[in-house]
Design a protein around this motif. Structure first.
Motif, PDB file in Angstrom:
ATOM      1  N   GLY A 153       0.823  -1.205   0.000  1.00 24.68           N
ATOM      2  CA  GLY A 153       0.000   0.000   0.000  1.00 24.68           C
ATOM      3  C   GLY A 153       0.854   1.251   0.000  1.00 24.68           C
ATOM      4  N   GLY A 154       1.834   1.229   0.901  1.00 24.02           N
ATOM      5  CA  GLY A 154       2.679   2.414   1.001  1.00 24.02           C
ATOM      6  C   GLY A 154       3.464   2.669  -0.270  1.00 24.02           C
ATOM      7  N   MET A 155       4.073   1.618  -0.790  1.00 25.73           N
ATOM      8  CA  MET A 155       4.890   1.793  -1.987  1.00 25.73           C
ATOM      9  C   MET A 155       4.048   2.211  -3.176  1.00 25.73           C
ATOM     10  SD  MET A 155       7.937   1.327  -1.104  1.00 25.73           S
ATOM     11  CE  MET A 155       8.896   1.035  -2.570  1.00 25.73           C
ATOM     12  N   MET A 156       2.843   1.666  -3.256  1.00 26.39           N
ATOM     13  CA  MET A 156       1.988   2.039  -4.377  1.00 26.39           C
ATOM     14  C   MET A 156       1.588   3.498  -4.269  1.00 26.39           C
ATOM     15  SD  MET A 156       2.102  -0.387  -6.274  1.00 26.39           S
ATOM     16  CE  MET A 156       1.127   0.370  -7.544  1.00 26.39           C
ATOM     17  N   TYR A 157       1.383   3.908  -3.035  1.00 26.16           N
ATOM     18  CA  TYR A 157       1.075   5.319  -2.869  1.00 26.16           C
ATOM     19  C   TYR A 157       2.242   6.177  -3.347  1.00 26.16           C
ATOM     20  CZ  TYR A 157      -0.459   9.670  -0.756  1.00 26.16           C
ATOM     21  OH  TYR A 157      -0.836  10.958  -0.552  1.00 26.16           O
ATOM     22  N   ALA A 158       3.435   5.737  -3.001  1.00 26.62           N
ATOM     23  CA  ALA A 158       4.616   6.453  -3.475  1.00 26.62           C
ATOM     24  C   ALA A 158       4.671   6.457  -4.994  1.00 26.62           C
ATOM     25  CB  ALA A 158       5.872   5.818  -2.891  1.00 26.62           C
ATOM     26  N   VAL A 159       4.349   5.312  -5.578  1.00 20.60           N
ATOM     27  CA  VAL A 159       4.358   5.223  -7.042  1.00 20.60           C
ATOM     28  C   VAL A 159       3.329   6.167  -7.640  1.00 20.60           C
ATOM     29  CG1 VAL A 159       3.712   3.694  -8.952  1.00 20.60           C
ATOM     30  CG2 VAL A 159       5.251   2.882  -7.171  1.00 20.60           C
ATOM     31  N   CYS A 160       2.171   6.235  -6.949  1.00 14.10           N
ATOM     32  CA  CYS A 160       1.116   7.084  -7.485  1.00 14.10           C
ATOM     33  C   CYS A 160       1.516   8.549  -7.481  1.00 14.10           C
ATOM     34  CB  CYS A 160      -0.170   6.906  -6.668  1.00 14.10           C
ATOM     35  SG  CYS A 160      -0.917   5.302  -6.905  1.00 14.10           S
ATOM     36  N   GLN A 161       2.491   8.864  -6.631  1.00 11.72           N
ATOM     37  CA  GLN A 161       2.912  10.262  -6.588  1.00 11.72           C
ATOM     38  C   GLN A 161       3.795  10.624  -7.767  1.00 11.72           C
ATOM     39  OE1 GLN A 161       0.601  10.454  -4.457  1.00 11.72           O
ATOM     40  NE2 GLN A 161       1.627  11.978  -3.209  1.00 11.72           N
ATOM     41  N   ILE A 162       4.226   9.610  -8.479  1.00 16.86           N
ATOM     42  CA  ILE A 162       5.125   9.895  -9.601  1.00 16.86           C
ATOM     43  C   ILE A 162       4.385  10.731 -10.636  1.00 16.86           C
ATOM     44  CG2 ILE A 162       6.470   8.886 -11.493  1.00 16.86           C
ATOM     45  CD1 ILE A 162       6.927   6.478  -9.785  1.00 16.86           C
ATOM     46  N   GLU A 163       5.035  11.719 -11.076  1.00 15.26           N
ATOM     47  CA  GLU A 163       4.434  12.581 -12.087  1.00 15.26           C
ATOM     48  C   GLU A 163       4.315  11.817 -13.384  1.00 15.26           C
ATOM     49  OE1 GLU A 163       4.046  15.685  -9.552  1.00 15.26           O
ATOM     50  OE2 GLU A 163       3.472  15.699 -11.666  1.00 15.26           O
ATOM     51  N   GLY A 164       3.280  12.111 -14.086  1.00 14.92           N
ATOM     52  CA  GLY A 164       3.161  11.539 -15.421  1.00 14.92           C
ATOM     53  C   GLY A 164       2.533  10.163 -15.434  1.00 14.92           C
ATOM     54  N   ALA A 165       2.203   9.647 -14.250  1.00 15.72           N
ATOM     55  CA  ALA A 165       1.585   8.326 -14.249  1.00 15.72           C
ATOM     56  C   ALA A 165       0.071   8.427 -14.249  1.00 15.72           C
ATOM     57  CB  ALA A 165       2.056   7.536 -13.034  1.00 15.72           C
ATOM     58  N   GLN A 166      -0.421   9.624 -14.182  1.00 21.14           N
ATOM     59  CA  GLN A 166      -1.873   9.860 -14.172  1.00 21.14           C
ATOM     60  C   GLN A 166      -2.554   9.125 -13.040  1.00 21.14           C
ATOM     61  OE1 GLN A 166      -2.272   8.201 -17.865  1.00 21.14           O
ATOM     62  NE2 GLN A 166      -1.336   9.919 -18.945  1.00 21.14           N
ATOM     63  N   LEU A 167      -1.880   9.010 -11.938  1.00 19.72           N
ATOM     64  CA  LEU A 167      -2.460   8.294 -10.817  1.00 19.72           C
ATOM     65  C   LEU A 167      -2.689   9.200  -9.630  1.00 19.72           C
ATOM     66  CD1 LEU A 167      -0.200   5.148 -10.996  1.00 19.72           C
ATOM     67  CD2 LEU A 167      -2.630   5.208 -11.476  1.00 19.72           C
ATOM     68  N   GLY A 168      -2.740  10.481  -9.912  1.00 17.41           N
ATOM     69  CA  GLY A 168      -2.797  11.407  -8.791  1.00 17.41           C
ATOM     70  C   GLY A 168      -4.029  11.283  -7.925  1.00 17.41           C
ATOM     71  N   ASN A 169      -5.075  10.711  -8.480  1.00 18.14           N
ATOM     72  CA  ASN A 169      -6.321  10.695  -7.716  1.00 18.14           C
ATOM     73  C   ASN A 169      -6.396   9.542  -6.725  1.00 18.14           C
ATOM     74  OD1 ASN A 169      -6.307   8.839  -9.714  1.00 18.14           O
ATOM     75  ND2 ASN A 169      -8.500   8.954 -10.108  1.00 18.14           N
ATOM     76  N   VAL A 170      -5.371   8.744  -6.700  1.00 15.15           N
ATOM     77  CA  VAL A 170      -5.410   7.599  -5.787  1.00 15.15           C
ATOM     78  C   VAL A 170      -4.821   8.028  -4.452  1.00 15.15           C
ATOM     79  CG1 VAL A 170      -4.701   5.233  -5.445  1.00 15.15           C
ATOM     80  CG2 VAL A 170      -5.081   6.080  -7.751  1.00 15.15           C
ATOM     81  N   ASP A 171      -5.659   7.979  -3.424  1.00 10.58           N
ATOM     82  CA  ASP A 171      -5.161   8.441  -2.131  1.00 10.58           C
ATOM     83  C   ASP A 171      -4.580   7.275  -1.333  1.00 10.58           C
ATOM     84  OD1 ASP A 171      -8.137   8.312  -0.138  1.00 10.58           O
ATOM     85  OD2 ASP A 171      -7.654   7.294  -2.021  1.00 10.58           O
ATOM     86  N   LEU A 172      -4.061   7.637  -0.167  1.00  9.05           N
ATOM     87  CA  LEU A 172      -3.336   6.642   0.621  1.00  9.05           C
ATOM     88  C   LEU A 172      -4.242   5.500   1.047  1.00  9.05           C
ATOM     89  CD1 LEU A 172      -0.716   5.805   2.046  1.00  9.05           C
ATOM     90  CD2 LEU A 172      -1.455   7.137   4.007  1.00  9.05           C
ATOM     91  N   LEU A 173      -5.435   5.852   1.507  1.00  6.51           N
ATOM     92  CA  LEU A 173      -6.322   4.808   2.000  1.00  6.51           C
ATOM     93  C   LEU A 173      -6.694   3.821   0.896  1.00  6.51           C
ATOM     94  CD1 LEU A 173      -8.650   6.520   4.565  1.00  6.51           C
ATOM     95  CD2 LEU A 173      -7.212   4.529   4.884  1.00  6.51           C
ATOM     96  N   SER A 174      -6.928   4.352  -0.273  1.00  5.49           N
ATOM     97  CA  SER A 174      -7.242   3.444  -1.370  1.00  5.49           C
ATOM     98  C   SER A 174      -6.074   2.526  -1.660  1.00  5.49           C
ATOM     99  CB  SER A 174      -7.591   4.229  -2.634  1.00  5.49           C
ATOM    100  OG  SER A 174      -8.628   5.113  -2.390  1.00  5.49           O
ATOM    101  N   CYS A 175      -4.887   3.103  -1.595  1.00  4.25           N
ATOM    102  CA  CYS A 175      -3.714   2.261  -1.826  1.00  4.25           C
ATOM    103  C   CYS A 175      -3.590   1.199  -0.762  1.00  4.25           C
ATOM    104  CB  CYS A 175      -2.443   3.116  -1.821  1.00  4.25           C
ATOM    105  SG  CYS A 175      -2.182   3.978  -3.350  1.00  4.25           S
ATOM    106  N   LEU A 176      -3.847   1.599   0.487  1.00  3.69           N
ATOM    107  CA  LEU A 176      -3.756   0.602   1.550  1.00  3.69           C
ATOM    108  C   LEU A 176      -4.821  -0.478   1.368  1.00  3.69           C
ATOM    109  CD1 LEU A 176      -3.005   2.799   4.661  1.00  3.69           C
ATOM    110  CD2 LEU A 176      -1.519   1.123   3.597  1.00  3.69           C
ATOM    111  N   LEU A 177      -5.988  -0.048   0.944  1.00  2.00           N
ATOM    112  CA  LEU A 177      -7.050  -1.015   0.674  1.00  2.00           C
ATOM    113  C   LEU A 177      -6.607  -1.991  -0.414  1.00  2.00           C
ATOM    114  CD1 LEU A 177      -9.926  -1.954   1.135  1.00  2.00           C
ATOM    115  CD2 LEU A 177     -10.696  -0.237  -0.474  1.00  2.00           C
ATOM    116  N   PHE A 178      -6.049  -1.413  -1.443  1.00  2.00           N
ATOM    117  CA  PHE A 178      -5.542  -2.263  -2.515  1.00  2.00           C
ATOM    118  C   PHE A 178      -4.467  -3.212  -1.997  1.00  2.00           C
ATOM    119  CE2 PHE A 178      -4.539  -3.591  -6.639  1.00  2.00           C
ATOM    120  CZ  PHE A 178      -3.178  -3.584  -6.807  1.00  2.00           C
ATOM    121  N   GLY A 179      -3.590  -2.660  -1.163  1.00  2.00           N
ATOM    122  CA  GLY A 179      -2.533  -3.487  -0.604  1.00  2.00           C
ATOM    123  C   GLY A 179      -3.093  -4.641   0.200  1.00  2.00           C
ATOM    124  N   SER A 180      -4.128  -4.361   0.979  1.00  2.00           N
ATOM    125  CA  SER A 180      -4.678  -5.432   1.814  1.00  2.00           C
ATOM    126  C   SER A 180      -5.342  -6.505   0.972  1.00  2.00           C
ATOM    127  CB  SER A 180      -5.674  -4.858   2.814  1.00  2.00           C
ATOM    128  OG  SER A 180      -6.850  -4.446   2.161  1.00  2.00           O
TER     129      SER A 180
END
Lengths: 194, 781
Positions: free
Chosen positions: B191-218
């Motif tokens: 979850g954490g790493m994906m959130y970090a990945v989502c912060q990468i510019e140009g990946a068009q993933l800006g709308n994914v927040d931490l909780l969603s990432c953690l949910l995905f991780g779980s």
């Protein structure tokens, strides 16, 4: 550390024991404490009745055999080094020990463990588990309400299965072979507390 | 759909493949046709009809359609009403398709050796999904409710009921650490790493927040029991590794459930506080312990019920299945961990139920569980394939690739880190090879997909689903396919196929006692101490409560021994080997005779008395057969098909002759030891009693005939009456012969042996009608 050092001095031949049995100093101390606890009258040696005082051991079907295993034949008393040496059989085997031929001599090697167990079966010490000895063990373990014929047939079958040289008794080698699928290292090791 | 040239090799496999493909096509088109749901599409229906060669149907369809406008219609000789049976028809068709596929794979050996079955099934699912989509229909998706309520429980029950308890308990600590801490680590890391990945510019993933990432991780972090079972079953690694990975996949359900619900709640709420985190921990304890308690409760109920089923053997298996399913559903009601409940129920029930139920019920339970879990597994994988093709996808290169990579990395790191800690506490340490297999065996599967499917609809959901599916595919295909060669390459210890040995059992119990004693001497309340205490408690209280009759006081060694003997006796019948004949016979007869009889036997010159009993029993059994045959047919009677054994008997006859010869050799052996083995001698006699057997099918008719190695002559049902009379008179006549034969006289035994070789016999040492069912109970396969 000071108090423990003084207790280490209480233990006779401590360093030698450590070297021989591969117990750590902490283990040895703990065992010494236990030894003293069992030795109610502080004679410095244990007798069979001291073991008998352990309540759980009395419930154990082969409790008396275990107690007997600690005492060499003819001996009435048990001193600390012997106590430790026997318990050393139950240390977990260390797979990383060097295989320089001394492996076999280690007290907790697989062979030595099995040998210890074998001696518990083989009370008369002739190197074989005879049918009668096996029956005794079965009778002890099965305690109650077992028809004699059933015991006989179980013993019969056990000997048939294991006995390869057809001498109607189980030798140590046959014993070992029948247990080759059992993880003895795991089964016959206990975790010694520090 | 071109048939690949590889399959053309061998006409049978080609034919089968064609058949399979044809079936696929037909079924798919039918399904697709019906998915339309309207009668209007008569063209499709008629397509099917043509294929089936039913032109009449075509006409009656149009006929039906014009029904409404007419009052007087011709009586429809043949009508077509598919709607009526639509749902069960489609379901059955799907299941049939799935099983035919499975059948097909195993016929083509080359493929099934390389590729694990799960991969093949997913591919089939992909194909079918592709076909359906190509036709333009809506493909059925793996509905979460269908998955969690119907497809998952059989697999888990099968796993839980047959869980190797000893290994599981021995490694419980390790398994728990991997399951709980490992899954937590995975979830948060991913979850954490994906959130970090989502912060990468140009990946068009800006709308994914931490909780969603953690949910995905779980969702993605849990090792899946279905996938693990499917892959590990084929590679046969040693029990330790198997139980580690498998146990982890089972126990992490609690963690997954809690994390999933936690993050889902929070993702709506928005913020997380410390209180919420603490509540999460409490929730975890409640979920796991509650699930286990529910399972234990139902398990005890099931065991208790089985104590009274001696008169209704037919429904015994149902109790096991239903109590377990109820345990699962009850746990799901309270959002407790259904999987843990199911496992706990199966584990709790099994020893007591097995002591109570009949042999046939045991076999039924075993095979039904295996069957259902096999079907479920197959369906799950096929559906997974179909859903992949069907579902809306949102492919995002960055997200997906990073998910896969990070999942792998986190798994490896987790395993290494945890093993380092665990090894400090383990007696037998985990080696690097073990760690590698554990890490590599962390497969994801359909549970992750279903959980993802349950998410609320959004663009993120589609992206998540895509990523989940990619990870699943990656783990199942890449890891699943390569794990077998890797296991070979690393020379990982394989499972040793060993026959159960009475020696092992005796010595293992002996060592248990020994170690308990040593622990008591050391004053150390360790593993063995508690196990011993549990065994004592079990023996004194629980067994008396839950096991029927005098089986409740039977020591474990005795029941093990009996099982062994029965198993071997049955093998003897089927294979004709006479290696262990003496003990088989003796033990079996001991089983037949009640304890009081045996004591009586001991007082009196044992030989004649017990033989008398044997004769009496056989007579009783035969008389009983008469009664049975006169009874009217009832659907609820477990009657054996009388012609079933006929064919095999011819095969056995030759072996019987050989066996008889060997048996007589054994007869000479006990001659020397009279006192010790009177029983043995007794039992031999019935063997050699020359009463011709009535019919093949007679013996197992609802009774458990002790399978002694003999076979009947070629007797048909027609002659049974005359044979029976023959038998009884023969018995009486042979009475004297037997008395004589009792004396350890080799010569007479030789004579008798020759006689017997002429007329082979079967011992019907049945305990008789009253104890019939009890006799059943001592059978175990």
């Amino acid at each position: 550390m000071g108090s423990s050092r003084s207790r280490m001095d209480d233990i006779p031949h401590a360093q030698q024991l450590i070297h021989e049995t591969d117990f750590s100093a902490a283990h040895l101390l703990r065992l010494h404490q236990r030894f003293k606890l069992l030795d109610k009258y502080q004679t410095g040696e244990l007798r069979p009745r001291d073991f008998g005082a352990i309540p759980a051991l009395a419930l154990n079907p082969i409790g008396d055999r275990i107690i007997g295993a600690f005492f060499s034949p003819g001996q009435e008393t048990l001193d600390f080094p012997s106590f430790v040496r026997i318990l050393a059989h139950f240390r977990p085997t260390d797979p990383n020990r060097s295989r320089d031929g001394t492996q076999q001599e280690l007290a907790n090697s697989r062979t030595r463990k099995l040998k210890f167990a074998f001696q518990l079966y083989d009370q008369d010490g002739d190197g074989k588990i005879s049918r009668a000895e096996l029956l005794q063990v079965l009778r002890a373990m099965l305690e109650t309400q077992v028809v004699e014929e059933q015991l006989q047939s179980i013993a019969e079958r056990a000997i048939q299965e294991a006995d390869l040289d057809k001498d109607d008794a189980i030798s140590f080698d046959e014993f070992r072979r029948s247990l080759e699928k059992v993880n003895i290292d795991h089964k016959m090791s206990i975790r010694f507390l520090k | 759909m071109a048939v690949s040239p590889q399959f053309v090799r061998g006409s049978s496999s080609a034919f089968l493949t064609c058949l399979l493909l044809f079936t696929t096509f037909v079924s798919v088109s039918v399904v697709a046709g019906e998915n339309n749901g309207t009668w209007g599409d008569t063209s499709r229906v008629s397509q099917v009809a043509e294929k089936k060669g039913e032109e009449v149907a075509d006409s009656s369809v149009t006929h039906d359609q014009s029904n409404s406008s007419e009052h007087k219609k011709v009586f429809p000789v043949l009508s077509f009403n598919y709607d009526h049976v639509r749902t069960p028809f489609e379901i059955s068709l799907w299941i049939l398709l799935a099983l035919l596929m499975k059948l097909g794979f195993h016929i083509i050996p080359r493929v099934s050796n390389v590729v694990p079955e799960s991969c093949l099934l997913i591919v089939v699912g992909l194909l079918v999904g592709g076909i359906i989509k190509a036709i333009g229909e809506e493909a059925p998706v793996l509905d979460s409710k269908l998955f969690f309520l119907y497809l998952l429980p059989p697999i888990i029950l099968d796993a839980g009921y047959f869980l190797p308890i000893r290994h599981f308990m021995e490694n419980m600590g390790t398994i728990l650490v991997f399951a709980v801490v490992g899954t937590l680590w995975n979830a948060f890391f991913v979850g954490g790493m994906m959130y970090a990945v989502c912060q990468i510019e140009g990946a068009q993933l800006g709308n994914v927040d931490l909780l969603s990432c953690l949910l995905f991780g779980s969702i993605i972090s849990a090792v899946d029991p279905v996938a693990v079972l499917a892959v590990f079953e084929e590679i046969h690694i040693n029990e330790l590794l198997h139980i580690l990975v498998f146990g982890e996949s089972l126990l992490n359900d609690a963690v997954t459930v809690v994390l999933y619900h936690l993050f889902e709640e929070f993702s709506h709420a928005g913020t997380v506080t410390i209180v919420d985190a603490l509540l999460g921990v409490v929730c975890f304890l409640v979920v796991s312990l509650g699930g286990i308690l529910v399972g234990f409760f139902y398990g005890i109920l099931g065991a208790f019920t089985s104590r009274f089923t001696s008169h209704t053997r037919v429904i015994e298996p149902l109790f096991v299945f239903l109590y377990s399913y109820m345990a699962y559903l009850s746990a799901e009601v309270f959002h407790l961990s259904g999987i843990m409940s199911l496992i706990a129920c199966g584990v709790m029930m099994r020893p007591y139920v097995e002591a109570n139920i009949s042999h046939k019920s045991y076999t039924t339970i075993k095979y039904f569980l295996k069957m259902w879990s096999s079907v479920s597994e197959t369906l799950i994988f096929i559906f997974l394939g179909v859903s992949t093709v069907a579902g809306p996808h949102a492919w995002n290169w960055t997200f997906v690739v990073f998910t896969v990579v990070i999942c792998l990395v986190s798994r490896v790191l987790g395993v290494i880190g945890l093993t380092y800690v665990i090894n400090k506490f383990r007696i037998v340490k985990l080696t690097k090879k073990d760690q590698f297999i554990v890490a590599y065996g962390g497969l994801r599967g359909a549970i992750a997909f279903s959980l993802g499917f349950l998410l609320t609809n959004s663009q993120m959901k589609n992206m998540f689903l895509t990523a989940i599916i990619t990870v699943i595919f990656f783990t199942v295909f890449v890891q699943g396919m390569t794990i077998r060669p890797l296991v070979e390459l690393l020379a990982v210890k394989k499972k040793k196929e060993s026959k159960p040995s009475i020696n092992e059992e005796i010595h293992t119990q002996f060592l248990d006692h020994l170690l308990t004693g040593i622990e008591d001497i050391c004053g150390h309340y360790g593993h063995h101490h508690w196990k011993d205490k549990l065994n004592r408690f079990n023996k004194t209280y629980v067994k008396r409560l839950l096991i029927a009759g005098d089986r409740s006081t039977e020591p474990q060694l005795i029941s093990f021994y009996n099982k062994l003997e029965m198993k071997q006796a049955m093998m003897l019948v089927e294979s004709g080997s006479a290696a262990k004949l003496p003990t088989v016979v003796s033990s079996v007869s001991v089983q037949n005779i009640q304890p009081k009889d045996s004591s009586r036997r001991r007082a009196i010159p044992s030989i004649s008395k017990s033989r008398e009993q044997e004769i009496r029993k056989i007579l009783r059994a035969n008389l009983q057969k008469t009664r049975q045959r006169l009874r009217s047919y009832s659907r609820h009677d477990l009657m054996m098909d009388p012609f079933e054994d006929n064919l095999s008997e011819v095969r056995f006859r030759k072996q019987r002759v050989e066996m008889e010869r060997r048996m007589s050799h054994y007869l000479t052996v006990p001659a020397n030891r009279q006192e010790m083995t009177p029983v043995r001698k007794v039992c031999f006699e019935p063997e050699h009693k020359v009463f011709t057997y009535i019919t093949d099918g007679e013996s197992p008719k609802g009774q458990t005939s002790r399978p002694h190695p003999s076979s009947p002559d070629a007797v048909s049902l027609l002659h049974e009456d005359s044979q029976r009379d023959n038998q009884r008179s023969v018995l009486r006549a042979k009475g004297d012969t037997e008395l004589r034969a009792k004396t350890p006289d080799n010569q007479e035994q030789q004579e008798q042996q020759e006689e017997e070789q002429v007329k082979l016999s079967r011992c019907l040492s049945d305990p008789g009608p009253n104890k019939d069912e009890e006799g059943d109970g001592s059978f175990h396969s």
